[in-house]
Design an enzyme around this catalytic site. Structure first.
Site, PDB file in Angstrom:
ATOM      1  N   VAL A   1       0.868  -1.183   0.000  1.00  0.00           N
ATOM      2  CA  VAL A   1       0.000   0.000   0.000  1.00  0.00           C
ATOM      3  C   VAL A   1       0.905   1.232   0.000  1.00  0.00           C
ATOM      4  O   VAL A   1       1.782   1.362   0.868  1.00  0.00           O
ATOM      5  CB  VAL A   1      -0.898   0.000   1.262  1.00  0.00           C
ATOM      6  CG1 VAL A   1      -1.693   1.298   1.348  1.00  0.00           C
ATOM      7  CG2 VAL A   1      -1.838  -1.210   1.222  1.00  0.00           C
TER       8      VAL A   1
ATOM      9  N   HIS B   1      -1.943  -2.375 -14.113  1.00  0.00           N
ATOM     10  CA  HIS B   1      -2.941  -3.265 -13.512  1.00  0.00           C
ATOM     11  C   HIS B   1      -3.437  -4.225 -14.587  1.00  0.00           C
ATOM     12  O   HIS B   1      -3.734  -3.778 -15.706  1.00  0.00           O
ATOM     13  CB  HIS B   1      -4.106  -2.456 -12.916  1.00  0.00           C
ATOM     14  CG  HIS B   1      -5.119  -3.309 -12.246  1.00  0.00           C
ATOM     15  ND1 HIS B   1      -4.919  -3.863 -11.005  1.00  0.00           N
ATOM     16  CD2 HIS B   1      -6.332  -3.749 -12.666  1.00  0.00           C
ATOM     17  CE1 HIS B   1      -5.968  -4.608 -10.686  1.00  0.00           C
ATOM     18  NE2 HIS B   1      -6.837  -4.557 -11.669  1.00  0.00           N
TER      19      HIS B   1
HETATM   20  C1  GRF Z   1       1.545  -8.438 -13.198  1.00  0.00           C
HETATM   21  O1  GRF Z   1       0.500  -9.287 -13.551  1.00  0.00           O
HETATM   22  C2  GRF Z   1       1.048  -7.045 -13.003  1.00  0.00           C
HETATM   23  O2  GRF Z   1      -0.021  -6.707 -13.849  1.00  0.00           O
HETATM   24  C3  GRF Z   1       0.569  -7.077 -11.609  1.00  0.00           C
HETATM   25  O3  GRF Z   1       1.478  -7.892 -10.907  1.00  0.00           O
HETATM   26  C4  GRF Z   1       2.086  -8.773 -11.812  1.00  0.00           C
HETATM   27  C5  GRF Z   1       3.578  -8.537 -11.747  1.00  0.00           C
HETATM   28  O4  GRF Z   1       4.221  -9.428 -12.501  1.00  0.00           O
HETATM   29  N1  GRF Z   1       0.515  -5.746 -11.066  1.00  0.00           N
HETATM   30  P1  GRF Z   1       5.812  -9.253 -12.713  1.00  0.00           P
HETATM   31  O5  GRF Z   1       6.447  -9.194 -11.343  1.00  0.00           O
HETATM   32  O6  GRF Z   1       6.018  -7.982 -13.486  1.00  0.00           O
HETATM   33  O7  GRF Z   1       6.200 -10.475 -13.488  1.00  0.00           O
END
Ligand code: GRF
Length: 199
Positions: free
Chosen positions: A93, A110
């Site tokens: 957070v 996201h």
């Molecule tokens: C990804 O799916 C991103 O969208 C989400 O967390 C995941 C991170 O994956 N916020 P990585 O660590 O970049 O492989």
């Protein structure tokens, strides 16, 4: 040159997409000055080290209280000299003192088309489980500015991805990463490097 610090918690495939885009020359005038993780075991830290990027772990578990962690996290960001902070799978957070310091200069990726499947409790595989449960035919990813809310800041870029018959959350997550996240996150950074900060 736009200096960026990337905050990570896990595997770092989005970080790797940014590293690869800088290396290929696709992402111009951008320098990754630091990678920060709350998780000492995040493979993303290894990816940073493999690419000669300053890798720092600031873990809430090593501080007496949350305020002390928040202050240390802000210090680590400011010490990096970043112009832009990129949250790439950062499962912490963001404290108000950091939001205020980097308002309009912090972005997040996201794994859904906001405003669907976002907000408190929607992260990682949970996002894709919810999309499959709802039966949407299209999902995708969103890059947005970070504000006080969870996944509520102004949207910068989105990219749609088809949901296919027989998709599991894991299969869908991978497709959203490959066909959306790893494309729009570097692109969004490049747009900011070229045109400046948006809202
Ligand atoms: C990804 O799916 C991103 O969208 C989400 O967390 C995941 C991170 O994956 N916020 P990585 O660590 O970049 O492989």
């Amino acid at each position: 040159m736009l200096k960026i610090t990337v905050c990570v918690s896990g595997g770092g495939t989005n970080l790797q997409a940014i590293i690869d885009s800088v290396r290929s020359g696709e992402l111009k005038n951008v320098e990754i000055v630091r990678v920060i993780s709350n998780n000492p075991n995040a493979y993303a830290l290894e990816r940073a080290k493999q690419n000669g990027i300053d890798a720092v772990c600031v873990s809430p578990k090593t501080f007496e209280n949350r305020e002390a962690f928040n202050a240390a996290f802000l210090d680590a960001l400011k010490a990096s000299g970043a112009d832009l902070v990129v949250l790439a799978g950062f499962l912490v957070v963001i404290p108000e003192i950091v939001i205020n310091e980097y308002r309009g200069r912090m972005i997040n990726i996201h794994p859904s088309l906001i405003p669907s499947f976002c907000g408190t409790g929607y992260y990682g595989l949970k996002v894709h489980e919810a999309a499959l449960k709802r039966g949407v035919k299209i999902t995708g990813a969103t890059v947005h500015y970070v504000d006080e809310g969870t996944d509520t800041g102004p949207i910068i870029m989105q990219k749609a991805v088809e949901v296919k018959e027989g998709d599991t959350p894991e299969i869908l997550q991978r497709r959203v990463m490959e066909e959306a996240e790893w494309i729009i996150l570097p692109k969004s950074i490049g747009m900011i490097a070229q045109k400046g900060f948006g809202k």
